[in-house]
Scaffold this motif. Sequence first.
Motif, PDB file in Angstrom:
ATOM      1  N   HIS A  78       5.486  22.859 -41.366  1.00  0.00           N
ATOM      2  CA  HIS A  78       6.891  22.945 -40.972  1.00  0.00           C
ATOM      3  C   HIS A  78       7.253  24.385 -40.594  1.00  0.00           C
ATOM      4  O   HIS A  78       8.119  24.614 -39.760  1.00  0.00           O
ATOM      5  CB  HIS A  78       7.792  22.477 -42.116  1.00  0.00           C
ATOM      6  CG  HIS A  78       7.792  20.998 -42.310  1.00  0.00           C
ATOM      7  ND1 HIS A  78       8.707  20.350 -43.116  1.00  0.00           N
ATOM      8  CD2 HIS A  78       6.992  20.017 -41.794  1.00  0.00           C
ATOM      9  CE1 HIS A  78       8.460  19.048 -43.105  1.00  0.00           C
ATOM     10  NE2 HIS A  78       7.422  18.819 -42.309  1.00  0.00           N
ATOM     11  N   CYS A  79       6.592  25.340 -41.240  1.00  0.00           N
ATOM     12  CA  CYS A  79       6.842  26.754 -40.933  1.00  0.00           C
ATOM     13  C   CYS A  79       6.436  27.087 -39.500  1.00  0.00           C
ATOM     14  O   CYS A  79       7.004  27.993 -38.883  1.00  0.00           O
ATOM     15  CB  CYS A  79       6.063  27.649 -41.900  1.00  0.00           C
ATOM     16  SG  CYS A  79       6.627  27.588 -43.617  1.00  0.00           S
TER      17      CYS A  79
ATOM     18  N   ALA B 170       6.548  24.846 -36.994  1.00  0.00           N
ATOM     19  CA  ALA B 170       7.424  24.131 -36.066  1.00  0.00           C
ATOM     20  C   ALA B 170       8.827  24.711 -36.006  1.00  0.00           C
ATOM     21  O   ALA B 170       9.426  24.786 -34.932  1.00  0.00           O
ATOM     22  CB  ALA B 170       7.496  22.652 -36.466  1.00  0.00           C
ATOM     23  N   ASP B 171       9.361  25.119 -37.135  1.00  0.00           N
ATOM     24  CA  ASP B 171      10.770  25.517 -37.225  1.00  0.00           C
ATOM     25  C   ASP B 171      10.899  27.038 -37.215  1.00  0.00           C
ATOM     26  O   ASP B 171      10.580  27.701 -38.207  1.00  0.00           O
ATOM     27  CB  ASP B 171      11.367  24.944 -38.511  1.00  0.00           C
ATOM     28  CG  ASP B 171      12.856  25.219 -38.642  1.00  0.00           C
ATOM     29  OD1 ASP B 171      13.408  25.968 -37.812  1.00  0.00           O
ATOM     30  OD2 ASP B 171      13.476  24.692 -39.589  1.00  0.00           O
TER      31      ASP B 171
ATOM     32  N   ASP C 164      13.483  28.861 -37.448  1.00  0.00           N
ATOM     33  CA  ASP C 164      14.454  29.345 -38.423  1.00  0.00           C
ATOM     34  C   ASP C 164      13.874  29.362 -39.830  1.00  0.00           C
ATOM     35  O   ASP C 164      14.349  30.091 -40.696  1.00  0.00           O
ATOM     36  CB  ASP C 164      15.714  28.474 -38.400  1.00  0.00           C
ATOM     37  CG  ASP C 164      16.522  28.649 -37.126  1.00  0.00           C
ATOM     38  OD1 ASP C 164      16.482  29.766 -36.568  1.00  0.00           O
ATOM     39  OD2 ASP C 164      17.164  27.690 -36.692  1.00  0.00           O
ATOM     40  N   LEU C 165      12.840  28.557 -40.049  1.00  0.00           N
ATOM     41  CA  LEU C 165      12.183  28.528 -41.353  1.00  0.00           C
ATOM     42  C   LEU C 165      11.203  29.687 -41.485  1.00  0.00           C
ATOM     43  O   LEU C 165      11.109  30.311 -42.550  1.00  0.00           O
ATOM     44  CB  LEU C 165      11.448  27.195 -41.507  1.00  0.00           C
ATOM     45  CG  LEU C 165      10.963  26.802 -42.903  1.00  0.00           C
ATOM     46  CD1 LEU C 165      12.140  26.651 -43.857  1.00  0.00           C
ATOM     47  CD2 LEU C 165      10.172  25.493 -42.827  1.00  0.00           C
TER      48      LEU C 165
ATOM     49  N   TYR D 210       9.477  15.176 -37.223  1.00  0.00           N
ATOM     50  CA  TYR D 210      10.060  16.474 -37.602  1.00  0.00           C
ATOM     51  C   TYR D 210       9.971  17.465 -36.451  1.00  0.00           C
ATOM     52  O   TYR D 210      10.941  18.170 -36.146  1.00  0.00           O
ATOM     53  CB  TYR D 210       9.324  17.011 -38.828  1.00  0.00           C
ATOM     54  CG  TYR D 210       9.813  18.365 -39.304  1.00  0.00           C
ATOM     55  CD1 TYR D 210      10.914  18.478 -40.146  1.00  0.00           C
ATOM     56  CD2 TYR D 210       9.172  19.537 -38.902  1.00  0.00           C
ATOM     57  CE1 TYR D 210      11.364  19.719 -40.575  1.00  0.00           C
ATOM     58  CE2 TYR D 210       9.616  20.779 -39.328  1.00  0.00           C
ATOM     59  CZ  TYR D 210      10.708  20.855 -40.162  1.00  0.00           C
ATOM     60  OH  TYR D 210      11.160  22.084 -40.583  1.00  0.00           O
ATOM     61  N   THR D 211       8.826  17.544 -35.805  1.00  0.00           N
ATOM     62  CA  THR D 211       8.626  18.548 -34.753  1.00  0.00           C
ATOM     63  C   THR D 211       9.478  18.285 -33.513  1.00  0.00           C
ATOM     64  O   THR D 211       9.754  19.217 -32.752  1.00  0.00           O
ATOM     65  CB  THR D 211       7.157  18.632 -34.332  1.00  0.00           C
ATOM     66  OG1 THR D 211       6.739  17.357 -33.814  1.00  0.00           O
ATOM     67  CG2 THR D 211       6.268  19.015 -35.508  1.00  0.00           C
TER      68      THR D 211
ATOM     69  N   ARG E 276      12.448  17.925 -33.281  1.00  0.00           N
ATOM     70  CA  ARG E 276      13.690  18.709 -33.346  1.00  0.00           C
ATOM     71  C   ARG E 276      13.507  20.103 -32.769  1.00  0.00           C
ATOM     72  O   ARG E 276      14.483  20.775 -32.430  1.00  0.00           O
ATOM     73  CB  ARG E 276      14.172  18.806 -34.791  1.00  0.00           C
ATOM     74  CG  ARG E 276      14.726  17.505 -35.346  1.00  0.00           C
ATOM     75  CD  ARG E 276      15.243  17.707 -36.748  1.00  0.00           C
ATOM     76  NE  ARG E 276      14.163  17.728 -37.724  1.00  0.00           N
ATOM     77  CZ  ARG E 276      14.344  18.036 -39.014  1.00  0.00           C
ATOM     78  NH1 ARG E 276      15.539  18.382 -39.455  1.00  0.00           N
ATOM     79  NH2 ARG E 276      13.313  18.006 -39.849  1.00  0.00           N
ATOM     80  N   PHE E 277      12.246  20.537 -32.660  1.00  0.00           N
ATOM     81  CA  PHE E 277      11.983  21.913 -32.254  1.00  0.00           C
ATOM     82  C   PHE E 277      11.058  22.008 -31.049  1.00  0.00           C
ATOM     83  O   PHE E 277      11.118  22.975 -30.288  1.00  0.00           O
ATOM     84  CB  PHE E 277      11.331  22.687 -33.417  1.00  0.00           C
ATOM     85  CG  PHE E 277      12.048  22.508 -34.723  1.00  0.00           C
ATOM     86  CD1 PHE E 277      13.237  23.184 -34.985  1.00  0.00           C
ATOM     87  CD2 PHE E 277      11.563  21.631 -35.686  1.00  0.00           C
ATOM     88  CE1 PHE E 277      13.906  23.010 -36.180  1.00  0.00           C
ATOM     89  CE2 PHE E 277      12.223  21.462 -36.883  1.00  0.00           C
ATOM     90  CZ  PHE E 277      13.398  22.144 -37.131  1.00  0.00           C
ATOM     91  N   TRP E 278      10.191  21.037 -30.873  1.00  0.00           N
ATOM     92  CA  TRP E 278       9.200  21.068 -29.799  1.00  0.00           C
ATOM     93  C   TRP E 278       9.567  20.054 -28.729  1.00  0.00           C
ATOM     94  O   TRP E 278      10.008  18.954 -29.024  1.00  0.00           O
ATOM     95  CB  TRP E 278       7.800  20.744 -30.322  1.00  0.00           C
ATOM     96  CG  TRP E 278       7.238  21.785 -31.244  1.00  0.00           C
ATOM     97  CD1 TRP E 278       7.757  23.000 -31.525  1.00  0.00           C
ATOM     98  CD2 TRP E 278       6.031  21.657 -32.010  1.00  0.00           C
ATOM     99  NE1 TRP E 278       6.952  23.672 -32.418  1.00  0.00           N
ATOM    100  CE2 TRP E 278       5.889  22.873 -32.728  1.00  0.00           C
ATOM    101  CE3 TRP E 278       5.071  20.660 -32.143  1.00  0.00           C
ATOM    102  CZ2 TRP E 278       4.818  23.096 -33.577  1.00  0.00           C
ATOM    103  CZ3 TRP E 278       3.994  20.888 -33.000  1.00  0.00           C
ATOM    104  CH2 TRP E 278       3.866  22.086 -33.699  1.00  0.00           C
TER     105      TRP E 278
END
Length: 221
Positions: free
Chosen positions: A106-107, A109-110, A112-113, A214-215, A217-219
């Motif tokens: 998740h780090c 992909a995101d 902001d994280l 999940y990805t 949202r960002f990819w």
Amino acid sequence: MPTKPILHRDDPTAEPLTGNVKVTRADWLNVAMDVLISDGVERVKVLALAERMGVSRSSFYWYFKSRQDLLDALLTSWEQTNTAAMVAQAEAPAKTITGAVLNVFHCIADPDLFNTALDFAVRDWARRSGKVRSLLDRSDARRVAALSEMFERFDYPELEAQTRAKVLYYMQLGYDMAEPNESYEHRLKMTPQYLRVFTGREPREDELEEFVHYTKRFWDV
């Protein structure tokens, strides 16, 4: 990151104003971080930051005692985001080790994280500062320890857990630094293979589907 100004004047409610422009501590930190990432720590200077924001540099001293105080705040922000996020993701609940590694992914992909560009900027800074080098070493050790403990939770022997943690962590650092010209679709296609290499175990379909969701949202996949 606090949004309420930390003031260094007698009136705790006062806020600096320059014409019709109000600047906050977060403004100074955000602009300083942008410059650190794009130009390096040597260009993080009070006057240059003030000119970029179109304000008087006197407002800087409402929030920071000195340039060094600002630099220390940047390092604190980096630790409280990147390092803390990776440790938290390694400690996040998971049913399997492949699911645990996907939590860490998740780090990736995101943004902001985990701010990869900021991590590289701090690493470049560490080449010029013994103090930052020591801080970076402690941060790396903390991240690897969290990943090692993650593997140990799933019954990997201690030495194997440490080895897999280092392979996972340092491979990802090198991967990001190399900036391979790959589509996100290709990266997702490779994810099951990476999980097999990192863990020696077969990922579950439901875990992979959840990660793809999940990805998105960002990819752009």
